[in-house]
Design an enzyme around this catalytic site. Structure first.
Site, PDB file in Angstrom:
ATOM      1  N   ASP A  57      -5.131  -4.410  -2.983  1.00  0.00           N
ATOM      2  CA  ASP A  57      -4.279  -5.805  -2.895  1.00  0.00           C
ATOM      3  C   ASP A  57      -3.503  -5.526  -1.560  1.00  0.00           C
ATOM      4  O   ASP A  57      -3.195  -4.757  -1.049  1.00  0.00           O
ATOM      5  CB  ASP A  57      -3.725  -6.139  -4.158  1.00  0.00           C
TER       6      ASP A  57
HETATM    7  C1  GLC Z   1      -2.076 -11.331  -3.125  1.00  0.00           C
HETATM    8  C2  GLC Z   1      -2.749 -11.441  -4.520  1.00  0.00           C
HETATM    9  C3  GLC Z   1      -4.124 -11.149  -4.108  1.00  0.00           C
HETATM   10  C4  GLC Z   1      -4.656 -11.856  -2.925  1.00  0.00           C
HETATM   11  C5  GLC Z   1      -4.004 -11.225  -1.841  1.00  0.00           C
HETATM   12  C6  GLC Z   1      -4.295 -11.838  -0.472  1.00  0.00           C
HETATM   13  O1  GLC Z   1      -1.019 -10.643  -3.374  1.00  0.00           O
HETATM   14  O2  GLC Z   1      -2.211 -10.405  -5.376  1.00  0.00           O
HETATM   15  O3  GLC Z   1      -5.022 -11.721  -5.442  1.00  0.00           O
HETATM   16  O4  GLC Z   1      -5.974 -12.082  -2.897  1.00  0.00           O
HETATM   17  O5  GLC Z   1      -2.766 -11.204  -2.064  1.00  0.00           O
HETATM   18  O6  GLC Z   1      -3.660 -13.262  -0.675  1.00  0.00           O
END
Ligand code: GLC
Length: 615
Positions: free
Chosen positions: A239
């Site tokens: 993430d």
């Molecule tokens: C965010 C979310 C994830 C998302 C990523 C990119 O923090 O947790 O679901 O795809 O970052 O935006």
């Protein structure tokens, strides 16, 4: 269509791999400018574009790092995952995935960061709107269908967030302490089904730790379980900002560090290869997965094929929004005959509908059809009063007075309300299930004044409804996407019957949840309730609920007769005759639960094992 890992038997682009310098290899294991992979121009390796999300494409025009609508390319906004799941029709998840995949192709997106399939451990989680269910079967079946839909368009999916990411507070540093049974039977189960059934090209690991080890460097999770046991052959990414120890991550099987460009991570990886603590062969495995993903995307044959009932995405968006609505109560007031009496409409969400959740799933739709627009398109006669300010919990006596005034001589009051971005958003959890005070107070005042009130809700998760028995009906649209107003009008006026059912338990208050006492009590989340999440807990505890898992009404009645089962080689087939005995066309959802035999091992009373929807 070949897939990542297919070629790993004949090492993918081996010539390319061995042509790469160590620095070039390391550069391919991290993102660039938040949304792309690295590239190696001299070898013709071009970057992939990765972006959200589960309800529509969020492609930023400039990389501001924030979640603002202003800098996002227009794209269709479909109902959120919670709404899609309420349809109990996995084909809807497939259609949503394929439609978003199609728009991804048009916007030059190679990897769509979706679906989110975390289990709804507690009703207060700020991101429950973005997940399917408290039940792993529903989450897995819908997640797999969504992945297949996205990948049918030649776009790679990224199933997230692996795993036990059940709260938004403390999400970057949280540690989920979960026993093996709960981990395997509840929190990993949906990921397992999706990996085995839909073969996603990528998986995104969660921010938090599980039993003391961060997901981003958790070898048990990312290699032993995900790859060795389940046979996952794709790429694991973090993430955004989830890396804690990049060398441990590569050793654990975490291939791609997003958003990347953390020079420390690049440096420690290089040092580790040079001093032998990170064998270059292990590094090469991750580089090969990046190259295999690039190859998968390059030769995935992207002819954006028409998806669903029409090339016009608003037709599909309307259908999905209507399918995902849940009629919670109805004393017969619905469907409403617009000619039959005077209608007063109250609530700001009538004109400015909340149709999506806040955070990384945000979408900038080219147009939104509000309930007001849909009413006006139908020539419905009504009086309207704003009643409250959605983005404030403070009551406004002038607005309330105006609302009560138009309600006095109305036969039916339609109250449009729900949650706002103040209460429900990625990044923080709710502290209560209650609606904003300004809405609750006005609802009570209208009931006190003797109005016949239909509540139309726009919320991605259950809310407290202490006045529910005094309401004539409650139609919950959840977060219906850009066509939510059209779907709302069609359901209210009986152009089609609601058919959705809850895929989460609706308690009367948050305190009734099995994790209530412990939830959000600190960085460490102790899952004392083990497997007893949602109905698995409430069945045993005998909780007096607002609405049970699987609840939802239609405008007709269905009778079930002659339930019969046949067993062959360990499989039990259940058949039942169903008749629509009312005078409304509608769909019925058949749910089959298995009651667990008494056992020395603690088990839930019953568990959902199969479901089917039929018109
Ligand atoms: C965010 C979310 C994830 C998302 C990523 C990119 O923090 O947790 O679901 O795809 O970052 O935006």
């Amino acid at each position: 269509m070949s897939r990542p890992g297919d070629n790993l038997t004949e090492p993918v682009s081996v010539s390319v791999l061995h042509a790469l310098t160590l620095d070039e290899k390391i550069s391919l294991l991290e993102g660039v400018e938040s949304w792309t992979t690295g590239s190696v121009e001299r070898l013709g390796i071009t970057p992939l574009y990765l972006t959200d999300g589960p309800h529509g494409v969020r492609k930023v025009r400039r990389n501001s790092g924030a979640f603002g609508l202003t800098d996002i390319e227009p794209a269709s906004s479909f109902p959120t995952a919670a709404s899609i799941a309420n349809s109990w029709d996995p084909q809807n998840a497939w259609l949503a995935g394929a439609a978003i995949g199609r728009e991804s192709v048009a916007l030059g997106v190679d990897v769509l960061l979706a679906p989110g399939v975390n289990i709804k451990r507690n009703p207060l989680c700020g991101r429950n709107f973005e997940y399917y269910s408290e039940d792993p079967l529903v989450s897995g079946v819908f997640g797999a269908a969504f992945v297949e839909g996205v990948q049918s368009q030649g776009v790679a999916a990224s199933v997230k967030h692996l795993a036990a990411n059940s709260n938004e507070n403390y999400r970057f540093s949280g540690d989920s302490i979960v026993d093996d049974r709960a981990l395997r039977e509840i929190y990993l189960r949906a990921f397992e089904r999706i990996v085995k059934d839909a073969r996603p090209a990528t998986v995104m690991c969660a921010y938090n730790a599980i039993n003391g080890t961060y997901c981003s460097d958790n070898r048990d999770l990312l290699t032993s379980v995900l790859r060795d046991e389940w046979g996952f052959d794709g790429l694991v990414m973090t993430d955004w900002g989830a890396t804690h120890d990049r060398v441990a991550g590569v050793l654990a099987g975490c291939d791609l560090d997003m958003p990347g460009e953390v020079s420390h991570n690049r440096r420690v990886v290089k040092e580790a290869v040079l001093n032998g603590t990170l064998p270059e062969s292990v590094l090469d495995t991750s580089v090969q997965r990046v190259l295999a993903l690039m190859e998968w995307c390059a030769d995935s044959g992207r002819q954006p094929t028409p998806v669903g009932p029409s090339a016009d995405p608003t037709v599909l968006a309307t259908q999905l929004a209507a399918d995902g609505a849940v009629l919670l109560t109805n004393d017969g007031v619905l469907p409403l005959d617009p000619e039959a009496g005077r209608i007063a409409v109250i609530g700001e969400m009538f004109e400015s509908m909340r149709f999506q959740g806040a955070g990384s799933s945000l979408v900038n739709p080219p147009a939104v059809v509000s309930p007001q627009a849909a009413f006006d398109a139908r020539g419905i006669t009504y009086r309207y009063a704003r009643g409250y300010r959605a983005l404030s919990h403070d009551r406004d006596s002038d607005l309330e007075r105006e609302a009560l005034a138009i309600a006095t001589d109305a036969d039916t009051v339609l109250f449009f309300g729900g949650l706002t971005d103040l209460e429900e958003c990625e990044g923080f959890d709710r502290t209560t299930m209650a609606l904003g005070e300004s809405q609750t107070a006005l609802l009570e005042a209208l009931l006190e004044a003797g109005s016949r009130v239909v509540l139309v809700l726009f919320a991605g998760a259950p809310v407290e409804l202490p006045m529910v028995d005094r309401l004539a009906a409650v139609l919950d649209m959840y977060l219906p996407g850009m066509q939510g107003g059209e779907a709302t009008a069609a359901l209210l006026f009986g152009e089609r019957s609601p058919s959705g059912k809850l895929t989460e338990t609706w308690t009367r208050t948050a305190a009734q949840a099995s994790s209530a006492a412990e939830y959000d009590s600190g960085r460490t989340a102790r899952y004392y309730e083990s497997i007893y999440v949602g109905y698995r807990f409430h069945d045993k505890a005998g909780t007096v609920l607002a609405f049970p898992f699987g609840h939802g009404l239609t405008y007709t009645e269905f009778t079930y007769t002659d339930v019969r089962t046949t067993t062959s080689d360990g499989t039990v087939a259940v058949e039942v005759d169903i008749a629509n005995t009312g005078d409304f066309d509608a769909a019925e959802i058949v749910q089959i639960y298995v009651r667990n035999a008494p056992s020395a091992v603690f088990k839930a009373d019953k568990e959902l094992r199969a479901f089917a929807k039929l018109m």
